[in-house]
Design a protein around this motif. Structure first.
Motif, PDB file in Angstrom:
ATOM      1  N   ILE A 129       0.829  -1.205   0.000  1.00 48.13           N
ATOM      2  CA  ILE A 129       0.000   0.000   0.000  1.00 48.13           C
ATOM      3  C   ILE A 129       0.866   1.259   0.000  1.00 48.13           C
ATOM      4  CG2 ILE A 129      -1.657   1.329   1.372  1.00 48.13           C
ATOM      5  CD1 ILE A 129      -2.733  -1.385   2.404  1.00 48.13           C
ATOM      6  N   LEU A 130       1.936   1.229   0.801  1.00 46.63           N
ATOM      7  CA  LEU A 130       2.666   2.466   1.073  1.00 46.63           C
ATOM      8  C   LEU A 130       3.819   2.738   0.116  1.00 46.63           C
ATOM      9  CD1 LEU A 130       2.858   2.286   4.959  1.00 46.63           C
ATOM     10  CD2 LEU A 130       1.278   3.609   3.571  1.00 46.63           C
ATOM     11  N   SER A 131       4.248   1.730  -0.653  1.00 48.30           N
ATOM     12  CA  SER A 131       5.447   1.946  -1.460  1.00 48.30           C
ATOM     13  C   SER A 131       5.184   3.013  -2.531  1.00 48.30           C
ATOM     14  CB  SER A 131       5.879   0.639  -2.117  1.00 48.30           C
ATOM     15  OG  SER A 131       4.954   0.283  -3.112  1.00 48.30           O
ATOM     16  N   ASP A 132       6.295   3.505  -3.133  1.00 49.80           N
ATOM     17  CA  ASP A 132       6.175   4.595  -4.098  1.00 49.80           C
ATOM     18  C   ASP A 132       5.228   4.261  -5.245  1.00 49.80           C
ATOM     19  OD1 ASP A 132       7.919   5.795  -2.488  1.00 49.80           O
ATOM     20  OD2 ASP A 132       9.527   6.083  -3.951  1.00 49.80           O
ATOM     21  N   GLU A 133       5.255   2.991  -5.628  1.00 46.40           N
ATOM     22  CA  GLU A 133       4.356   2.560  -6.708  1.00 46.40           C
ATOM     23  C   GLU A 133       3.114   1.911  -6.122  1.00 46.40           C
ATOM     24  OE1 GLU A 133       5.265   2.936 -10.073  1.00 46.40           O
ATOM     25  OE2 GLU A 133       6.943   4.081  -9.233  1.00 46.40           O
ATOM     26  N   GLY A 134       2.908   2.096  -4.820  1.00 49.16           N
ATOM     27  CA  GLY A 134       1.856   1.364  -4.117  1.00 49.16           C
ATOM     28  C   GLY A 134       0.461   1.923  -4.338  1.00 49.16           C
ATOM     29  N   LEU A 135      -0.501   1.225  -3.740  1.00 52.06           N
ATOM     30  CA  LEU A 135      -1.916   1.554  -3.951  1.00 52.06           C
ATOM     31  C   LEU A 135      -2.231   2.979  -3.518  1.00 52.06           C
ATOM     32  CD1 LEU A 135      -3.550  -1.765  -2.745  1.00 52.06           C
ATOM     33  CD2 LEU A 135      -3.290  -0.930  -5.078  1.00 52.06           C
ATOM     34  N   LEU A 136      -1.696   3.381  -2.354  1.00 52.56           N
ATOM     35  CA  LEU A 136      -2.026   4.697  -1.816  1.00 52.56           C
ATOM     36  C   LEU A 136      -1.579   5.793  -2.790  1.00 52.56           C
ATOM     37  CD1 LEU A 136      -3.060   6.390   0.618  1.00 52.56           C
ATOM     38  CD2 LEU A 136      -0.682   6.484   1.359  1.00 52.56           C
ATOM     39  N   ASN A 137      -0.318   5.701  -3.250  1.00 55.75           N
ATOM     40  CA  ASN A 137       0.185   6.717  -4.165  1.00 55.75           C
ATOM     41  C   ASN A 137      -0.560   6.691  -5.488  1.00 55.75           C
ATOM     42  OD1 ASN A 137       2.200   8.347  -2.931  1.00 55.75           O
ATOM     43  ND2 ASN A 137       3.466   6.516  -2.758  1.00 55.75           N
ATOM     44  N   GLN A 138      -0.845   5.482  -5.965  1.00 55.34           N
ATOM     45  CA  GLN A 138      -1.594   5.383  -7.219  1.00 55.34           C
ATOM     46  C   GLN A 138      -2.951   6.056  -7.089  1.00 55.34           C
ATOM     47  OE1 GLN A 138      -1.919   1.379  -8.612  1.00 55.34           O
ATOM     48  NE2 GLN A 138       0.291   1.082  -8.702  1.00 55.34           N
ATOM     49  N   PHE A 139      -3.592   5.807  -5.936  1.00 50.07           N
ATOM     50  CA  PHE A 139      -4.923   6.348  -5.708  1.00 50.07           C
ATOM     51  C   PHE A 139      -4.868   7.875  -5.623  1.00 50.07           C
ATOM     52  CE2 PHE A 139      -8.321   7.531  -2.659  1.00 50.07           C
ATOM     53  CZ  PHE A 139      -9.404   7.178  -3.439  1.00 50.07           C
ATOM     54  N   LEU A 140      -3.909   8.389  -4.841  1.00 46.55           N
ATOM     55  CA  LEU A 140      -3.808   9.838  -4.671  1.00 46.55           C
ATOM     56  C   LEU A 140      -3.470  10.522  -5.988  1.00 46.55           C
ATOM     57  CD1 LEU A 140      -2.023  10.162  -1.217  1.00 46.55           C
ATOM     58  CD2 LEU A 140      -4.432  10.537  -1.753  1.00 46.55           C
ATOM     59  N   MET A 141      -2.632   9.846  -6.777  1.00 50.50           N
ATOM     60  CA  MET A 141      -2.276  10.440  -8.057  1.00 50.50           C
ATOM     61  C   MET A 141      -3.450  10.389  -9.023  1.00 50.50           C
ATOM     62  SD  MET A 141       1.666   9.301  -8.125  1.00 50.50           S
ATOM     63  CE  MET A 141       2.229   9.633  -9.753  1.00 50.50           C
ATOM     64  N   TRP A 142      -4.224   9.326  -8.900  1.00 47.28           N
ATOM     65  CA  TRP A 142      -5.422   9.225  -9.740  1.00 47.28           C
ATOM     66  C   TRP A 142      -6.415  10.324  -9.368  1.00 47.28           C
ATOM     67  CZ3 TRP A 142     -10.506   7.799  -8.188  1.00 47.28           C
ATOM     68  CH2 TRP A 142     -11.386   7.585  -9.232  1.00 47.28           C
ATOM     69  N   LEU A 143      -6.516  10.603  -8.080  1.00 49.65           N
ATOM     70  CA  LEU A 143      -7.386  11.676  -7.616  1.00 49.65           C
ATOM     71  C   LEU A 143      -6.852  13.045  -8.042  1.00 49.65           C
ATOM     72  CD1 LEU A 143      -8.447  10.838  -3.948  1.00 49.65           C
ATOM     73  CD2 LEU A 143      -9.863  10.793  -6.000  1.00 49.65           C
ATOM     74  N   GLY A 144      -5.548  13.084  -8.293  1.00 48.82           N
ATOM     75  CA  GLY A 144      -4.946  14.356  -8.654  1.00 48.82           C
ATOM     76  C   GLY A 144      -4.535  15.183  -7.450  1.00 48.82           C
ATOM     77  N   VAL A 145      -4.543  14.565  -6.268  1.00 44.78           N
ATOM     78  CA  VAL A 145      -4.147  15.292  -5.053  1.00 44.78           C
ATOM     79  C   VAL A 145      -2.652  15.574  -5.070  1.00 44.78           C
ATOM     80  CG1 VAL A 145      -4.166  15.227  -2.519  1.00 44.78           C
ATOM     81  CG2 VAL A 145      -6.009  14.131  -3.820  1.00 44.78           C
TER      82      VAL A 145
END
Lengths: 298, 382, 360
Positions: free
Chosen positions: A138-154
């Motif tokens: 979840i937390l890695s640079d390519e992980g779910l959290l970053n993917q999600f936040l980047m998808w949101l555009g945050v």
């Protein structure tokens, strides 16, 4: 009758002696030894075959050098302090996350509670390691959290959480959350809702009723939860090892290094003994809190 | 103990000029499909000791919680001291409540419990000290001020709860089953203490109880509730003597209900009727307070102590019935006889035991006459 | 520490209870062609219990606790040196190891510095510690003239500053990293002098900020997935990453380079614990693994060179001719070995490593 009582009372004590006192004394004994290239890798070892003379010989060879050694390198006290800080902060964060959860659980209609309790306990059904590895995903640079936040555009570039102290805090809060939620929930669940009504009736606002009544009433649960998180978090090794970066200094890692890399069982044991002494303070406080609570309830 | 002293009759409810402290106008409360309170109208006057009496689930607690502000009426309006309280939250109402569980704060001492409300209104320190001391005196708890609630007895806890709810000198004090947790002896003592405190503080008390004896003892007026409705509001004496329904008559004390058909009594006084209740029995002669139509079905309610038991019919009383004693309940000062009439109807009659037991006049299987006057019972149509 | 004692004790108990003849082997994970295990059982009728570990430290702790219950263990050279001193192993009865005649003298000479006369151990596999490169990515950030065959790639902060964009991982093993840093400085990598060892610290501290993680196993996947572009790690692991990337056909191309400054050469040695329950069976297993065909099968499988000269006849050409696995003579001459640190120096090394990693 008296014999039966004696047996009953002795069971927990035997348990304590066998599973805590004896191992602890072994560790103390090793901490007073010096390293050797041998099996086991320290000397002196207690040779009971030689009887009393062997025991006296053993005692005369013990030394406190390993403990004085710990004071000579700033690594150790820095690691203890850093562990205390990490354990204290993560206990605080766990409390902040757990309290609203426990509060909500204690306030929902009765039919929901078994389900919610179940959900809190459910993670225990999977291996702890698997859950920590999932957090790596979840937390890695390519992980779910970053993917999600980047998808949101945050965010436009990934947040570096993995391999930092942040990930350690997240890991500890996540892992120990149930240990905090359950005692607080138990305390809040026992609490009579009419106490809050009484406070409001006497002129308190909902918020001050929470501060003046609910919070003090759940105090014992909060204290129990804090100890249940703080004590294991202090000696935590796996979470900082897997989620933390190398700059996360914790005593568990130092202990591992002493034991495995330096093969210095005596110093490793000394580190463990000091850790235990540090832990005895909160454990005694915890015990007293539990006792007071029991007295108050009886 | 309540002092017996000459006083002017306290009956503001009979004074059309008097302004009620609390007015409930067409209050209805629904929880989903369930109607807890059904269109209730109620006036409570200052300094009254008002009892809401009814079985559990009758809505009395809901009504009280609406007065406290913990529930809001679905319909209708509540005013306290002329102010509509719909928008006033519980912590802003000059109303305090004594909870059934007492709801004492276990982590605070007796003193701190009592001071809790005063501290919330940021009263000056010496004022708090003074007021708490006064409350401790009033409830005789001075010695226990430093104790925690779990360190005192049930009766003492009850008094702490009372002191705490009175500390802010509320206009209205609500008491939810205040004596429910006490044993019988303590309950009786406490009833008088409550009345005494109510009188001394001059606070308006509204008590919720399911115990009719308690309501009758303490209250200046009683509202008997059933299934969300108020059946009757009256003084304890009126409730007992003049119940307006079979329900009220039956709920308060023991009563014999004789069901029959009414017919006007020719040549009798105004309202006098005959009630035919069984083949071959003389009709009961009674006086109806409300007009009763010919042949209307009525209930004649008569208290056991209003009926005398004798070997011969008592010529001074208009009503007589003949039957056989099938049961005697000896209660020391009184005995209750269960007499079976020829129709099979059972009637209870209570006689004081002025004579020693061995010389008692009646025993099992004795055939006796029951006698009572025309006005001994009440005629009820519902 | 009790945690490590208890399973070992349980294992020892099980060992004494079992009736049929058994041999318990404790080897590195992913380090054998598993069909060999079956073959050994079929040939000898001995039940083989094969267990794996992933760090020398874990193995050593079990051995030093005593009664590990294992008959054959496979520690690395520098570790075995100290373990022999501690009396962990028993001498090998070479009369029961007829296949020892196939051993490769070049390797025997080198392993003799850990185990004089090879009295206690025989070589299983050996390898080097070097550079794993994601060819395209390194070219992308550093251009065509990237020093991919030099230690300066990872020890020069200027290079590392560029490489951090695509990610660098290094072994979390001071006994590998400090000799490499010393070699980069032109010092003796095998130095036991604290003053010399201390020179490694500024080199490692300078590149520390650019290293994504010090870890001894994660780099295989990270390299294969393209998450990192450089790994300083063990030859076989990097070749494994190369094979995985090829299998996945994910466009990642990995190469392993032995640095021109020289690389650490290490040896994993098979040995029999002094308290082994079944030393006879252990010898049979050792002899089985010294059979040229058998050990060739293992090498073909794990991409590591072995210490058996005769086995080279049976090696896949791709393995034998791969200079990353079997370096040419010139490269071989440039490889260095390190021996165990004395306890006091070991402490300095560990401390230095902690300081490099945590700044404390």
């Amino acid at each position: 009758m008296n014999l039966r009582r004696l047996v009953l009372i002795s069971v927990p004590y035997l348990w304590l002696v066998a599973l805590f006192l004896v191992p602890f004394l072994i560790v103390v004994k090793i901490s007073l030894s010096t390293t050797a290239i041998a099996i086991p890798p320290y000397t002196p070892t207690l040779d009971l075959a030689q009887g009393w003379a062997g025991f006296k010989d053993f005692l005369s060879q013990l030394s406190f050098d390993n403990f004085t050694f710990l004071t000579q390198d700033d690594l150790y006290w820095k690691a203890y302090l850093s562990s205390l800080k990490i354990a204290a902060l993560s206990t605080l964060f766990t409390l902040l996350v757990a309290y609203p959860i426990a509060y909500g659980m204690a306030r929902v209609p009765d039919e929901w509670r078994p389900t919610l309790l179940m959900l809190i306990i459910l993670p225990f059904w999977t291996s702890f390691l698997i859950r920590v590895y999932a957090w790596m995903g979840i937390l890695s640079d390519e992980g779910l959290l970053n993917q999600f936040l980047m998808w949101l555009g945050v965010i436009s570039s990934p947040l570096h959480i993995m391999n930092t102290s942040k990930a350690v805090y997240i890991g500890i809060v996540y892992t120990y959350l149930p240990f905090m939620v359950l005692p607080i929930y138990a305390a809040l669940d026992k609490m009579d809702e009419s106490l809050n009504e009484a406070a409001v009736d006497l002129g308190a606002s909902r918020l001050s009723s929470f501060w003046l009544v609910t919070l003090p009433m759940s105090r014992n649960g909060v204290i129990a939860g804090c100890f249940l998180v703080f004590i294991p978090a202090l000696g935590e090794y796996v979470i900082p090892q897997l989620l933390g970066g190398s700059q996360t200094l914790m005593i568990g890692k130092v202990l591992w290094d002493e034991f495995f890399s330096n093969r210095d069982w005596p110093v490793a044991s000394a580190v463990a003994v000091v850790l235990l002494v540090i832990l005895i303070v909160p454990i005694v406080l915890f015990q007293r809190n539990q006792q007071k609570q029991q007295e108050a309830e009886s | 103990m309540a002092q017996v002293k000459p006083q002017i009759v306290f009956d503001p409810w009979n004074d059309p000029e008097a302004k009620p402290l609390i007015e409930c106008r067409s209050i209805t409360k629904r929880f989903g499909d369930f109607t807890a309170i059904d269109n209730i109208n109620l006036n409570i006057y200052e300094k009254e000791f008002f009892a809401l009496l009814g079985p559990s689930g009758c809505g009395k607690t809901t009504l009280m919680r609406m007065l406290a502000g913990f529930e809001t009426p679905t319909e209708g309006k509540i005013t306290i001291d002329g102010q509509d309280v719909a928008q006033v939250p519980p912590n802003k109402r000059a109303v305090n409540m004594m909870f059934q569980s007492y709801a004492l704060f276990p982590h605070l001492s007796v003193w701190e419990n009592i001071a809790f409300g005063l501290k919330r209104e940021h009263a000056p320190k010496d004022r708090i000290e003074e007021r708490v001391a006064e409350m401790l005196r009033l409830t005789r708890l001075e010695k226990f001020a430093r104790r925690k609630p779990h360190q005192i007895s049930g009766g003492q806890r009850q008094r702490v709860a009372l002191a705490r709810s009175l500390a802010k000198a509320p206009k209205l004090l609500l008491l939810d089953e205040p004596l429910g947790a006490l044993d019988k002896k303590l309950r009786q003592d406490t009833q008088f203490e409550l009345m005494d405190i109510q009188e001394r503080t001059g606070t308006t008390f509204v008590i919720v109880t399911h115990d009719q004896e308690e309501a009758m003892t303490v209250a200046s007026r009683v509202a008997v509730m059933d299934a969300g409705e108020i059946m009757q509001i009256a003084t304890p004496a009126d409730i007992y003597e003049q119940p307006n329904s079979v329900y009220v008559a039956d709920f308060i004390g023991d009563v014999n209900i004789i069901e029959g058909n009414a017919s006007p009594m020719a040549g009798g006084p105004e309202g006098a009727i005959n009630i035919a209740y069984a083949e071959g029995q003389d009709p009961v002669q009674a006086v109806a307070t409300t007009p009763v139509a010919e042949g209307e079905k009525v209930f004649y309610a008569i208290r056991p102590e209003k009926i005398t038991v004798s070997h011969q019919p008592d010529p001074d009383r208009a009503n007589h019935a003949f039957g056989k004693i099938i049961d005697i309940a000896y209660l020391g000062n009184i005995s209750t006889y269960r007499v079976q009439l020829a129709s099979g109807k059972l009637i209870s009659a209570t006689m004081t035991n002025s004579r020693r037991l061995t010389r008692r006049a009646f025993t099992w299987e004795d055939e006796v006459w029951l006698s009572w006057t025309r006005t001994a019972g009440v005629v009820l149509t519902k | 520490m009790l945690k490590t004692l208890i399973p070992a004790a349980l294992l020892a108990m099980c060992g004494t209870m079992a009736a049929a003849e058994e041999v318990r082997v404790y080897n590195w994970s992913d380090y054998i062609d598993e069909s060999l295990l079956k073959k050994f059982e079929d040939e000898t009728g001995i039940k083989l219990i094969y267990d794996v570990f992933d760090s020398n430290e874990v193995l050593e702790t079990k051995l030093l606790s005593g009664n590990s219950g294992y008959d054959v263990v496979v520690p690395t050279g520098s570790f075995i040196e100290r373990q022999i001193q501690a009396g962990v192993f028993q001498k090998l009865d070479y009369s029961k190891l007829p296949n020892s005649k196939y051993l490769w003298d070049t390797i025997k000479e080198r392993t003799a510095q850990y185990d004089p006369g090879n009295e206690y151990s025989v070589n299983y596999m050996w390898g080097t510690t070097g550079l794993g490169i994601n060819i395209d990515k390194v070219k992308e950030v550093m251009g065509d003239d990237a020093p991919v065959d030099s230690l300066s790639l990872v020890f020069d902060p200027k290079n590392m500053e560029k490489l951090q964009k695509c990610g660098v991982m290094m072994l979390d093993a001071p006994t590998e990293m400090i000799p490499a840093a010393l070699r980069y400085l032109g010092e003796d990598p095998n130095s036991k002098d604290p003053k010399v060892i201390a020179k490694a610290e500024p080199v490692l501290a300078a590149i520390r900020p650019y290293v994504q993680k010090f870890n001894s196993s994660e780099y295989i996947n990270a390299l294969a997935n393209g998450d990192i572009c450089v790994a300083f790690g063990w030859s076989g692991d990097i070749l494994q990453a190369r094979d995985r990337a090829d299998e996945a056909d994910n466009g990642v191309h990995i190469a392993y380079h032995i640095p021109k400054e020289g690389a650490l050469m290490w040896f994993d040695q098979m040995a029999i614990p002094a308290d082994a329950p079944n030393p006879e069976g252990a010898l049979k297993f050792l002899n089985f693994m010294m059979d040229p065909q058998n050990v060739a099968a293992a090498s073909n499988y794990v991409n590591y060179a072995n210490g058996n000269k005769e086995s080279q006849k049976y090696l896949d050409k791709a393995v034998l001719d791969d200079p990353a696995i079997y370096p040419d003579q010139e490269t071989m001459d440039n490889l260095y070995t390190v021996t165990a640190y004395p306890p006091k120096v070991q402490r300095i090394v560990t401390r230095l490593w902690t300081k490099v990693k945590s700044g404390t």
